[in-house]
Design a protein around this motif. Sequence first.
Motif, PDB file in Angstrom:
ATOM      1  N   ASP A 170       4.529   2.826   0.723  1.00 62.58           N
ATOM      2  CA  ASP A 170       4.804   1.922  -0.392  1.00 62.58           C
ATOM      3  C   ASP A 170       5.091   0.546   0.188  1.00 62.58           C
ATOM      4  N   PHE A 171       5.262  -0.435  -0.701  1.00 61.61           N
ATOM      5  CA  PHE A 171       5.336  -1.804  -0.191  1.00 61.61           C
ATOM      6  C   PHE A 171       6.513  -2.021   0.746  1.00 61.61           C
ATOM      7  N   LEU A 172       7.704  -1.468   0.365  1.00 62.69           N
ATOM      8  CA  LEU A 172       8.880  -1.748   1.194  1.00 62.69           C
ATOM      9  C   LEU A 172       8.745  -1.133   2.582  1.00 62.69           C
ATOM     10  N   GLN A 201      10.091 -11.335  -0.110  1.00 65.03           N
ATOM     11  CA  GLN A 201      11.319 -10.565  -0.389  1.00 65.03           C
ATOM     12  C   GLN A 201      11.165  -9.749  -1.672  1.00 65.03           C
ATOM     13  N   SER A 202      11.575  -8.497  -1.616  1.00 57.68           N
ATOM     14  CA  SER A 202      11.177  -7.565  -2.673  1.00 57.68           C
ATOM     15  C   SER A 202      12.256  -6.542  -3.015  1.00 57.68           C
ATOM     16  N   PHE A 203      12.193  -6.008  -4.213  1.00 57.29           N
ATOM     17  CA  PHE A 203      13.088  -4.934  -4.659  1.00 57.29           C
ATOM     18  C   PHE A 203      12.263  -3.833  -5.302  1.00 57.29           C
ATOM     19  N   HIS A 204      12.711  -2.627  -5.140  1.00 60.04           N
ATOM     20  CA  HIS A 204      12.132  -1.522  -5.908  1.00 60.04           C
ATOM     21  C   HIS A 204      13.023  -1.254  -7.103  1.00 60.04           C
ATOM     22  N   LEU A 205      12.490  -1.318  -8.306  1.00 59.81           N
ATOM     23  CA  LEU A 205      13.305  -1.075  -9.505  1.00 59.81           C
ATOM     24  C   LEU A 205      12.562  -0.139 -10.436  1.00 59.81           C
ATOM     25  N   VAL A 235       9.737 -14.105 -11.142  1.00 62.86           N
ATOM     26  CA  VAL A 235       9.311 -12.999 -10.287  1.00 62.86           C
ATOM     27  C   VAL A 235       8.024 -12.390 -10.836  1.00 62.86           C
ATOM     28  N   VAL A 236       7.430 -11.551 -10.020  1.00 63.07           N
ATOM     29  CA  VAL A 236       6.286 -10.770 -10.451  1.00 63.07           C
ATOM     30  C   VAL A 236       6.693  -9.300 -10.332  1.00 63.07           C
ATOM     31  N   ALA A 237       6.266  -8.495 -11.298  1.00 62.25           N
ATOM     32  CA  ALA A 237       6.555  -7.064 -11.233  1.00 62.25           C
ATOM     33  C   ALA A 237       5.236  -6.312 -11.190  1.00 62.25           C
ATOM     34  N   LYS A 238       5.132  -5.329 -10.280  1.00 67.36           N
ATOM     35  CA  LYS A 238       3.876  -4.572 -10.215  1.00 67.36           C
ATOM     36  C   LYS A 238       4.123  -3.133  -9.797  1.00 67.36           C
ATOM     37  N   ILE A 239       3.257  -2.271 -10.275  1.00 67.38           N
ATOM     38  CA  ILE A 239       3.316  -0.866  -9.897  1.00 67.38           C
ATOM     39  C   ILE A 239       3.005  -0.746  -8.409  1.00 67.38           C
ATOM     40  N   ASP A 240       3.815   0.003  -7.682  1.00 67.79           N
ATOM     41  CA  ASP A 240       3.642   0.145  -6.233  1.00 67.79           C
ATOM     42  C   ASP A 240       3.258   1.579  -5.942  1.00 67.79           C
ATOM     43  N   VAL A 247       3.157 -15.876   4.501  1.00 67.78           N
ATOM     44  CA  VAL A 247       3.812 -14.704   3.926  1.00 67.78           C
ATOM     45  C   VAL A 247       2.772 -13.709   3.431  1.00 67.78           C
ATOM     46  N   ALA A 248       2.952 -12.451   3.784  1.00 65.72           N
ATOM     47  CA  ALA A 248       2.098 -11.401   3.232  1.00 65.72           C
ATOM     48  C   ALA A 248       2.633 -11.037   1.855  1.00 65.72           C
ATOM     49  N   VAL A 249       1.828 -11.207   0.831  1.00 63.29           N
ATOM     50  CA  VAL A 249       2.275 -10.965  -0.540  1.00 63.29           C
ATOM     51  C   VAL A 249       2.089  -9.490  -0.901  1.00 63.29           C
ATOM     52  N   ASP A 250       0.995  -8.906  -0.478  1.00 63.23           N
ATOM     53  CA  ASP A 250       0.808  -7.478  -0.709  1.00 63.23           C
ATOM     54  C   ASP A 250       0.248  -6.834   0.566  1.00 63.23           C
ATOM     55  N   VAL A 251       0.749  -5.668   0.854  1.00 62.75           N
ATOM     56  CA  VAL A 251       0.302  -4.952   2.062  1.00 62.75           C
ATOM     57  C   VAL A 251       0.025  -3.509   1.684  1.00 62.75           C
ATOM     58  N   LYS A 252      -1.100  -3.029   2.113  1.00 67.76           N
ATOM     59  CA  LYS A 252      -1.459  -1.634   1.870  1.00 67.76           C
ATOM     60  C   LYS A 252      -1.732  -0.984   3.226  1.00 67.76           C
ATOM     61  N   ILE A 253      -0.989   0.066   3.529  1.00 70.98           N
ATOM     62  CA  ILE A 253      -1.226   0.794   4.792  1.00 70.98           C
ATOM     63  C   ILE A 253      -1.603   2.234   4.469  1.00 70.98           C
TER      64      ILE A 253
END
Lengths: 690, 690
Positions: free
Chosen positions: A488-490, A505-509, A523-528, A682-688
Amino acid sequence: MEKANFSSFFEPKSVAVVGASEKPGKIGTAIAENVLKLGFAGEIFLVNPSYTELFKQKCYQNLDEIESQVDLAVVVVPAKFVLDVVKNSAKVKNFVIISAGFAETGKEGAQLEKELADLAREKGLNILGPNCLGFLNPSLKLNASFAVGMPEDGSIALGSQSGALLVAILDVAKKENLSFSLLVSLGNKMQLSETEILEQLEKDQKTKVIGMYLEGIKNGAQFIETAERVARQKPIVILKAGKTAKAQQAISSHTGALAGSDEIVEAVFEKVGVVRTETLEDFLQTLKIFSAAREFSNEKVAVITNAGGGGVLATDAFKGKTIQLADFSDEFKFQLQKELPAEGSVNNPIDILGDADEKRYAWALENLEKEELGAIIAILTPQEKTPVGAVADLLIDFKKRSSKNVAAAFVGGQLVEEARAKMQKNGILVFDFPEKAVEILNRFYVWQQRKNLTIENGESLAESQTENQKMAGEILEKAQKSGRKALDFLEAAKVMELYGIKTVQSFHLSGTDQIPQEIEYPVVAKIDSDQVLHKTDQKALVLNIKNADELKAALADFQTRFNGEKVLVQSMLSRGMELILGINRDPIFGPIVVAGLGGIYTEVFKMVDFFVAPLNLVEIEEKLKKGKTSFLFRQTRGQKEFDVKELALIIQGLMNMAQDLPQIAELDINPLFVYNDGQAAVAVDVKIIF
Amino acid sequence: MEKANFSSFFEPKSVAVVGASEKPGKIGTAIAENVLKLGFAGEIFLVNPSYTELFKQKCYQNLDEIESQVDLAVVVVPAKFVLDVVKNSAKVKNFVIISAGFAETGKEGAQLEKELADLAREKGLNILGPNCLGFLNPSLKLNASFAVGMPEDGSIALGSQSGALLVAILDVAKKENLSFSLLVSLGNKMQLSETEILEQLEKDQKTKVIGMYLEGIKNGAQFIETAERVARQKPIVILKAGKTAKAQQAISSHTGALAGSDEIVEAVFEKVGVVRTETLEDFLQTLKIFSAAREFSNEKVAVITNAGGGGVLATDAFKGKTIQLADFSDEFKFQLQKELPAEGSVNNPIDILGDADEKRYAWALENLEKEELGAIIAILTPQEKTPVGAVADLLIDFKKRSSKNVAAAFVGGQLVEEARAKMQKNGILVFDFPEKAVEILNRFYVWQQRKNLTIENGESLAESQTENQKMAGEILEKAQKSGRKALDFLEAAKVMELYGIKTVQSFHLSGTDQIPQEIEYPVVAKIDSDQVLHKTDQKALVLNIKNADELKAALADFQTRFNGEKVLVQSMLSRGMELILGINRDPIFGPIVVAGLGGIYTEVFKMVDFFVAPLNLVEIEEKLKKGKTSFLFRQTRGQKEFDVKELALIIQGLMNMAQDLPQIAELDINPLFVYNDGQAAVAVDVKIIF
């Protein structure tokens, strides 16, 4: 295992033909005749248990029966007997296995080939083939193949993964006066592949240029290392076929879709300095010219022509090239003007007019010799009074005295053919058309420049940072154990951080969570989730959320529609230039880092570069500055340049990561925002994906 | 003036050579001998006041002395006598002026050429040249030139702006078995240029393909009209040289910098359907194949090969092409499998293996004939047992019965040369290399598709809107009279409006003006002057002004720094996709509308298309959909498509404007914002230079 002793392989003093025959139409007959009758001065042994005599000399029952040293055995027995032949010969170390019926025929054959390979390893043998034509060494007059004839002794070494093309090339060679130091049919490349041949040719004094027709490359890492070293000494020209043949693997990432297998081959060839040609015709012409070309003293070229049109065509061909039409000195123009009729041109191309005789050519050449030039191209069309042969002789003579490359583009048919052949034999760079002369001379000059580049002394790849590697590995392992296929992103952000790459900088909510006080709006909110890869398409993304109430509403909506998937809440960054970066793993060449322009038109623009390990920081930076997105690192109208060093560090981080963490199958940063106002990228989205 | 009667020009029944001679080495001798001795069956008259007899026949003092009809006079007297020869011949209408010494030599020569042109107009004459080689009509065995020999009678018509290249091509032609319906040296193109030759060849039954080597095009509009019509009947293949030679005019606009002269030639050729080749080699090969190719029934192609490598190379060559490797029917594969050894391939390319004889080729061909195919390519490499000649004969025989294009790529030298020549003479499409076969067959198919396209029935260019044209003209005239070189924004916006192009709502204000109440903030303020073309660079632009106070401050600052230049205040638009559009005037082809992707990277991406009049609305739309920015008009990941019709209307408006208002030298819209949410496109900045 003993290291292969190639010099006795390709330069044997004694050769045995196993499976020799006299029956017309048999391959064993063709090979025996080739070895016996084309002038090879070494010892020759014929082996075949069915005969006691062949070609009026003794025929041995097996290799062991031969008492003298056998440097090389050429084997043409049926596939099923090959293993026995190799196994039961105590003394022979070098084999050419002509026989077909191995991996190319399917499963059983592949098993047989595996056994042969194992045997070779055990016994420390060198094996060319199986399923090949053999090889030819013209300087020894040794034709250890079933191709017909003996090509001229020269400086082109040729390897081919297609025997039939090798045969065709031999026939073209006769017509085009190509001459060879070695010709090798690679066959199934069970053991000796392009890389081993390159290693051999590196030390071979006779070889000035190496040409290869390849349909695949066997060992990526070894090829890169060897080719990079050899290409600094002599040109390696490769016709790499199979661009469209190889099926693409299923690929889920953005950067994966950008990296077709041929793009990666292209990136590898560029990295190691291989000259790639696109067609067979171009391949042969390039070999012909590269085998005769001299080092250019500089990039300037002069063109002389007896046809205005030819000069115009040559001029056009210089468009976009590294070599350039020279500007002449005033002294030179003054000299030229004295003798040339008024309608001629003393600029470059020099138009010495349709009625030019050899004296006018001579006198232009003599004056040119004093100019600073890398090459001279003499264009000739056979007009009514043109002394074709005399101009050819003149060029041959001039070339002996000149330090420059001397090229000739005699355009025509029968009227120029003899002159072309004579010039070719005497070291002139001969072309049929002026545009081709410019194209291939440029290719040589670019190779020369590349060869002479000092190797950049940059920080080399950091030693694998054991501690960070371990921590990153643990994150991956934990996720793997929970049955997931992606971080997941974090988690991904944590891995990024360990390799020096900053993420937003990010939060899982979730819909029920308390909204943290410290959130900085908007902020932006997105499904992770690795189930939702294309967020915009699936409306799994809400932009520009301005306060806690709006955020609550968005979280509630996601809760309903995405059934409790985790939601990632991130501060919105000021919009930077969008890049896309990633790691892909090529089955042949290993980890490739992809970096280029992001945004919705990534696939349209395809402005991406491929970074093949190993590269140090300086090399990465150089590559970025010359690459598809080079315009970002220059000041443009109204826009400051972006920091190339910062991006190079990020790419290096990804290369380290790819090396340290083989469990990562694919990685995508999309987007990476870069700035030109001092803000860090800054990396805004990362997928591993693992 | 009488319309040229070309058929008596290029197919004369009687020819006079003015300036004929017997002295060896003279051009007059070469021409007389060519006309007399190569088989021309018409009447031949020799003219030279210094002789009474030449070549044992009567020599006339002048043309008028000849009592019979003279269809064509070939003139080789010194330049200074040419005018008299033409003037003093009452009956002759058609002249080839070989003599040099006209416009190509400078001012005096140009004057002489002008007088000759005037004379031709007055007397209604057709003149080829001056300063040319003449022409050859092989079907009449007429060589009215000083080139040597008589080429084979055939279906290629060739025009060349370089005499020396024509000579070289004649020599290549012999070797490559090219055959011709006509060969014309165009010389100075004083009167008969490429366009008139195209007109002539349009009706010529013998000519299947027209080839031209051109360094320039004489009359743009006439060329476009003629070439567009002729290219629908037979292919026009042009080698257009001089890409880099022509100096670019000083250009101040953005779009101007994007439109180099060669890009415009490219756009014109594409518009009219000319096949452009990039090199002389490619030009000749294209003519050879186009003269023998048949219409494809569809785009599917089958490849047969006796060399796996050759098949792989051919497969690669299909990448990015319009023609495609066919998928075979199961029935076909079943039939093939029955006879082919297991190692062969029944997929496309069909690998009939290295030991294939003519029977295996025959049998593959017979099966292929039943498949739906546009062409078959037979690849052959001369391996040990390959019956080269028998395969060639087989192909020749098969071609007679087949409805498909039959192509052969026999790769080799001496072993395949005879077979190639024989096949070429018998209508097989012969290539030296497989990749070339795919490339040139594709070129032919693309031409065929283009030819067969129904002409779009779109609204044609609106009749010039007299009233709007008048009003726009007045705005321009007023500005011109005030000594300016460009319109200010409000004037330009008015002109735009008259042609249906919306611009952003704007005010002109200065530091002392009252701020109007109706301004909708935020606004942008910028200096509106033709002295300040790059506003960002010169800080002549303030963005995001949020209220009247901020606006006042900005106006005051401009007042100080730009010394009272007018300031334009505009509401800030929501950011759309940035396009750039403009009008450029090409000296040859007239007004060109340029449209493409805008933004700071316009020059980097160069995603622009060129629109050459006339084009109707449907054609503009089609061109946009196929052009460099086509991706804007398709839905992309996360982005709706933009409205192509709206953009087409704007381009049409610009084309009308260019036609109506010749006083506009250049026009730039930069940017035009386009939207995909229903908002109308808006021109944000417009620069009109006159």
